[in-house]
Structure formats: C-alpha cells, structure tokens
Design an enzyme around this catalytic site. Structure first.
Site, PDB file in Angstrom:
ATOM      1  N   THR A 233       0.858  -1.190   0.000  1.00 46.61           N
ATOM      2  CA  THR A 233       0.000   0.000   0.000  1.00 46.61           C
ATOM      3  C   THR A 233       0.887   1.231   0.000  1.00 46.61           C
ATOM      4  O   THR A 233       2.002   1.192   0.535  1.00 46.61           O
ATOM      5  CB  THR A 233      -0.859   0.082   1.283  1.00 46.61           C
ATOM      6  OG1 THR A 233       0.020   0.237   2.405  1.00 46.61           O
ATOM      7  CG2 THR A 233      -1.715  -1.148   1.456  1.00 46.61           C
ATOM      8  N   ASP A 234       0.405   2.309  -0.589  1.00 47.74           N
ATOM      9  CA  ASP A 234       1.110   3.564  -0.350  1.00 47.74           C
ATOM     10  C   ASP A 234       0.996   3.807   1.160  1.00 47.74           C
ATOM     11  O   ASP A 234       0.137   3.236   1.846  1.00 47.74           O
ATOM     12  CB  ASP A 234       0.521   4.737  -1.157  1.00 47.74           C
ATOM     13  CG  ASP A 234       1.495   5.924  -1.214  1.00 47.74           C
ATOM     14  OD1 ASP A 234       2.473   5.946  -0.437  1.00 47.74           O
ATOM     15  OD2 ASP A 234       1.270   6.834  -2.034  1.00 47.74           O
TER      16      ASP A 234
END
Ligand code: BGC
Length: 755
Positions: A233-234
C-alpha cells in the site's frame, strides 16, 4: 547465508496465524518485520524515484529532509525527456548500487502516473503525458535497479493524477480511458521488467479505494498481466485491511502498531477471511524476503561518489531541452562577457519537495561551472528566493549587469512553494519576480538566454523577446555542470519534451474537470490527454510534445513500412536519419500511428515507437522500430478487448508531434467483430460493420428504397437524406414501412443473422 524458502509449504506449516499476520505489515515506517525463529529478518525499503532517501535518524521519524547522502539524479520529468532508456537503465543500476551499499532492499519508485494536468504538484516526479514513453522509461529504470539485486516499487497504481484530495478522491474514469491512458505504463513495465513490488495509490477508482480494488489488484494486475510480486500500500493507503487482503493487497505500510495484524487474525477466526487468503499474501512476502535477503550473499558494493556525480551530469545533459535557439545564440562563444542572472545560478532548484527529496552527495552550481570557463563573468541575484514579489533593487542591478555584457543568461523557474507533493499548482505562471526579471533583462540585452528550473510546464509571456530558452527541469545535483556543458557547446542538447507546454492553462483538456471536488474527479476528456487533445483539435501550443532542438540538424529519408498488425502480427517501420549539421549530436526519431478510419473517436495520432541515435557530422543511420498489434488498437469496453479497426493507418516518422517529416501507410483487415445477438432495433449500418452480412444489408436497403421509389430525384438533397436515414433505420422499420411483406423480410433477415 541468507534466508531461503526452498519449500513455502513447510514455512507456512511452521508459522502460527499470528506470525503470518505479522509479516503482512511493516515494523515501522521503513522496515518489514522479522520472525527470528524462522530465520526471517527485518529489512529496509525507502524512497525514491531519482535517488535514495534513507533516513538517517530514527526509522519512526516522518520528517522528510534528513537522510543519508545519496546521488540526486534528475527527477522523472527530466528522465523521460532523455528518451534514452539505456541511460536511464545505467542510472537505475547506480541507484541500486547506492541502495545496496546502504543495506536498502527495495527502492520506492519509479513513479509513472500519466500527467493529466500540468498543475499536478507531483508532475516533476512523474514521467510523461504519454503512457508509451512512460512505460519504456520505467521499464529501463526498474531493470537497472533490479540488475544489482535491489527491488523496486512501481507507483502509484493507479489513476493518481493530482495531489489535491489525493488520499480520498474518487477518480471516475471510463474503461477505455483506463486501458488506453492510465494503465499502459504500468502494464508495459510490470510485464516486461517485473518490479518486485507494486505500490497502490491512495485514491479511489470508480468507487473503490485502490488499496481494496479487486478489479485493479487482482483481475487486471494478477490475472490479466500475470504479476507475481508483492502489492504494497502507499503509506497509510490501507483503509479496510480485510477488504484489502481479499482484493489482493499484500503488505500494509507503514507499520500499524500491530492493530491490523490483530484484525487479520480475528477475521480468520470469525470466517471473514480464510487462512488461504492470508497464506496467499504470506507466500508472496516470503518470496520477497528471499529476494531481499539474497543481497547478503552477494559481494559487497561500494559506491563511487565521483563517478555517480558524473553520471548524474550525463543524465542531466540529456534531460535538458533546448526549446528555442534563434540567431544561433547558443552555444555561447568563448571569450565573451557573460552576465549570469538569477539566484538559482548559485542556489539551484534541482529536486522537488516531498517523499522523493534526498540529501545529495555534492551540489554543482551553474555559477561555479560557468565561472570556470568565463572567469570575468558578472553575477546578479535578480530576485529573492523567499518571495515571488519583485525586488526593485535586485532588478535594477540585474539590468545594469546585463547591459555591460555580451550575453545575459537568466536562471528562472519555480521555487519549492510553487510545486510539491501534497498540493497542486494554482496556475502555470512563473513567480512575478522571475517574469519581470526576464522582461527587464531582455529589454536591456537582446542576447538573453533563459534557463528554466521547474518540474512542469510554465507559461512564457516573454517568449517572443528572448532568442534562446533551455528547459533544465529539476536537473539533480550535477545540473549546474550539465547546463554549463550545454550552454558552452560541450554537450549538444538532445532532450525532447515528454509533455506538451500549453499556451494557457485554459487550453488543457481537463481544465474544467481538475481537480474535481472532494468526492470525485471526472476524467471527462477521456483518452484526449496532452498532445492527443491538442493535435486532434489543432490547438496551438507553446511547445509541442516531443519537441527539442539540437546544435546539429537532422534529416529524415526513406521511410519504409512492412508487415501487418492483423492476426497478432506486427509492422516494421524504418527511416534513415542523417546528421546534416557540423557537430556530433543525438536525435530521437518518434513514430506516431494515425488511424485513417475510426470506429470510435480516436486521437489524431499516438506515439508508438521511438529510438535515439548518436551521429557524427555527415553520418547517417537507419532507425527501425516494431509496431505491434497494440500500437494500432483501441480498447473496446463493450467487449472487454483490444480492437484494430479495419482500414488504413498512417505511420509518421517525426522529430516532434508537430514536426512530422515522413509518412507511409499500411492497411489492416482489422479485428473481426465478436459474434452477437441481432434484434429488431439494430440498424442497417450495424449490419454493414460486419462485412460478412453485406448481402443481407443490401437486401434490406433495396426493400426500403423500393418503398420510397420516386420520392426523390437521384443526387438531390432529399435523396441524400433518404439514403443516410435508411442506413440508420432500425430493422423494425421494415414492418413499419412494408407491412406484412416487410415483417416477413425482417423475420428472415434476423434468422439469417442469428443463425
Ligand atoms: C508517497 C509515496 C512514497 C511514500 C513513502 C507517500 O506519501 O505517496 O510515493 O513512496 O509516501 O515515503
């Protein structure tokens, strides 16, 4: 001996559910978690796209500005402007070596989001408005880094094209646009270069956060593209951890303090997740751990700071674009008196703000570099860096210095407060003090060269009054040397724009729909992004996509095309390029495909191939590219597949999107239309699109014409109108005009079509 997973099943069997869940999130901001009893160690990943940002102090520290010194290469905007995958690969390799020497296992980049609007604050990091170019550059970048055993994280997947509302906004984009514009750079790089990880974006796409978007993460990325690496995930992009895992997400970053690890365990216990869902992600993580730890078995690398600084200089030398050069103002002759003006000459803006901001190993300035070659150069600051307002005293000094010189070189551009990760620009203008400085200096000294340092297009109201402009973008730590090399002719400029420079912000295709509202941003311009729009509507631009001048002059001859894109085939296009100038130089030949017949609205032309060649004066060479079936296709969302429309295609060999030198044509039979069920609401022109039913279409037309016989003399307006209407008439009109006889024909035709 580093961790090995000869048998994933044995590892899974040996792990408790809690241990499995723990592997799926970070230990902190940058590190993965260890499981010492199984030999799984914790390791570090860090930004970023154009250099390593390894934070020196506590791993928990979120501050962006302190990190271990690393070579700062030009940012993405410049990298794409090199149009030189080989050079970008060399840079990637150097970045990988720096990462390895610091024990960093994965570098978080490249960032490949398409530049939808020149206002996006992060465009300096992104590559291009064109997905093909972005994909080719990203591929080389990834391969370079990974060639030395360090991983990458291509980001931000997907449709992350603005900073305003970036963590929350829902990007509403139609399927065709997604496939033709916003996904291909990822697709190309992921399929060909296999990045170890893919980073999903913060935003939503069509209603669902990217971090839990099953269509993006599993259906497209894994099932269609065959991606086998880890999805990260960012940083904080994970919303619902369970939904994320179900959708195909693997690693949540940064660490969540164990909160979501417990959520995962509970979800398995309550049946929301199966243990197989968790195992799937754990297996991918185990493979990533194996790759990451393999560096421990490789011979150590030490990085040569001076050599990397020189490499950064070469990359910057190919990133810069000579936008204008009248009266042979550049290169500067030796022995002249130069006025170097603008604070950027001494305090350069060479990188952008945000997560990609790194601590350079060294910093070269244009002032030092030019002074070496022009010892009696005069320097004036021209403006204050802290404010965009005009400082009259500094302006007056600059004018005086310019008057006394043979040539004035003005360094202008955007300071950090104008563009950054986290916010978008509000307009395309330079700071007032920079525009005023250029105007005043050019009025005092007509031989004025403007050197721009900015991450994205700017308006140039003074363009007619200066003979030369060099766009240096954010050129990295050796940018000062590279710009001096170009100004003095040591380097022949060879960069070309990877994005259009519009005349006005209002001309940009998404002007009315950027950045949208807090809730949603609609991509109403569809596939018409950048030059795809400007070239289709013949909109004048300041500088077109692909533009860039050289001190040499290149001639194109003998464009030959052969082959066919039909049946999965490809077309080969080749052209001879000659350096007709008097100095050695590099030229990027661009190949655009322009469909002559269109089943749907399509861009006037699209870049589908390019090659950069280096030529001595008088030398010529043959440049060849292969254009695969995809180069001719559009995405047919109704049928979920790529289609080649039947008809002719013009292949253009060009020096920019607006400087087409030669054209040639190929014909395609096209992709057969998929079988479909026919009904009484289909029209004659629908039937005609299926060549195989020409006889049936003619029969219907003959019947209707018969009903209207004598109503219009041939060639009259009424006759033309009738013919046009007959083509677009639903089949049911057969009965409506022709009574029982027409109904019978309708039934017969439908049964033949549907047989
Ligand atoms: C950025 C990413 C970056 C990450 C870690 C995020 O805010 O969007 O590009 O890799 O932070 O610094």
């Amino acid at each position: 001996m580093a961790f090995r997973i000869a048998d994933k099943k044995a590892y899974l069997a040996a792990m408790t559910l809690e241990e499995k869940a723990s592997l799926l999130s970070g230990k902190d901001f940058w590190y993965t978690k260890a499981i010492p009893r199984l030999g799984i160690e914790s390791w570090m990943m860090t930004d970023g796209p154009h250099g390593m940002r390894k934070q020196a102090t506590s791993a928990e520290k979120v501050g962006l500005l302190e990190s271990v010194p690393a070579t700062c290469f030009p940012t993405g905007a410049g990298l794409a402007s090199t149009w030189n995958p080989e050079l970008v690969g060399e840079m990637g390799r150097a970045m990988g070596i720096e990462a390895r020497s610091e024990g960093v296992r994965v570098l978080l980049g490249p960032a490949v989001n398409v530049k939808r609007s020149p206002l996006c604050g992060r465009n300096f990091e992104y590559l291009s408005e064109d997905p093909f170019l972005a994909g080719e550059i990203a591929k080389a970048h990834i391969r370079g880094i990974q060639s030395v055993g360090v991983g990458t994280s291509i980001k931000h997947f997907a449709v992350n094209n603005q900073e305003k509302f970036r963590m929350a906004v829902d990007a509403i984009v139609d399927e065709r646009t997604l496939r033709e514009i916003y996904l291909p750079a990822f697709e190309r790089a992921i399929k060909d270069a296999k990045p170890w990880t893919v980073m999903c974006a913060y935003n939503k796409v069509n209603g669902t956060y990217c971090s839990e978007n099953r269509k993006l993460l599993t259906d497209i990325l894994r099932d269609e593209w065959g991606y086998e690496g880890v999805l990260v995930t960012d940083w904080t992009a994970c919303d619902d951890r369970v939904e994320g895992l179900l959708a195909g997400q693997d690693l949540e970053m940064p660490g969540n303090g164990g909160i979501n690890d417990r959520v995962v365990v509970e979800a398995v216990k309550s049946g929301k997740l199966t243990e197989a869902d968790v195992d799937r992600a754990v297996c991918r993580l185990l493979e990533l751990h194996e790759r990451a730890m393999a560096a421990d078995d490789m011979s150590p690398v030490a990085f040569d700071r001076a050599a990397h600084h020189e490499l950064a200089r070469r990359v910057a030398g190919e990133s810069a674009i000579l936008l204008k050069n009248e009266r042979k103002t550049l290169p500067l002759p030796s022995g002249i008196k130069i006025a170097l003006i603008g604070a950027f000459a001494e305090r350069p803006r060479y990188q952008g703000s945000g997560s990609s901001h790194i601590q350079p190993t060294k910093l070269s300035t244009l002032l030092d570099a030019l002074k070496e070659r022009y010892p009696d150069l005069a320097y004036a600051r021209g403006y204050r860096l802290e404010s965009g307002e005009v400082d009259e005293a500094l302006l007056a000094e600059a004018v005086r210095v310019a008057r006394e010189a043979d040539v004035a070189v003005v360094c202008a551009g955007l300071t950090d407060i104008y563009e950054s990760e986290g916010f978008d620009r509000a307009h395309l203008r330079l700071p007032k003090s920079h525009d005023a400085l250029i105007e005043a200096v050019a009025a005092a000294r007509p031989e004025t060269v403007v050197v721009l340092s900015n991450g994205a297009p700017v308006e140039m109201p003074w363009i007619a009054r200066v003979p030369a402009v060099l766009e240096a973008y954010l050129a990295g730590q050796a940018g000062g040397l590279a710009v001096a090399d170009i100004l003095t002719g040591k380097t022949n400029p060879s960069g070309k724009l990877a994005e259009s420079f519009p005349l006005r912000l209002e001309d940009t295709p998404c002007f009315l729909n950027f950045p949208g509202s807090r809730e949603r941003v609609e991509y109403r311009e569809g596939v018409f992004v950048g030059y795809r729009h400007y070239d289709s509507v013949k909109q004048a631009v300041l500088f077109p996509f692909g533009h860039g001048l050289s001190y040499a002059a290149f001639e194109y001859a003998d464009l030959l095309v052969s082959g066919s894109p039909d049946d999965g085939g490809s077309v080969t296009a080749s052209v001879t390029v000659k350096n007709a100038g008097s100095v050695a130089g590099k030229e990027t030949v661009q190949f655009y495909v322009s469909p002559r017949s269109r089943e749907v609205p399509r861009p006037e032309q699209e870049l589908k191939g390019f090659a950069k060649v280096s030529l001595e004066p008088g030398e010529s060479t043959r440049v060849t590219v292969t254009l695969d079936a995809r180069a001719f296709s559009w995405y047919d969302a109704d049928h979920g597949s790529w289609r080649i429309a039947p008809g002719a295609y013009e292949i253009r060999a060009a020096a920019s999107s607006r400087d087409v030198r030669l054209t040639a044509e190929i014909k395609a039979r096209g992709t057969p239309l998929p079988r479909r069920a026919w009904s009484r609401t289909d029209t004659v022109s629908d039937i005609l699109r299926y060549g195989e039913f020409k006889k049936e279409a003619d029969e219907v037309l003959a019947f209707i014409r018969g009903k209207f016989a004598g109503s219009a003399a041939p060639g009259t307006a009424e006759d033309l109108m009738n013919e046009a209407m007959f083509l677009e008439m639903p089949l049911r009109a057969l009965g409506q005009f022709g009574g029982p006889e027409g109904d019978a024909l309708l039934a017969r035709i439908l049964s033949t079509l549907n047989a």
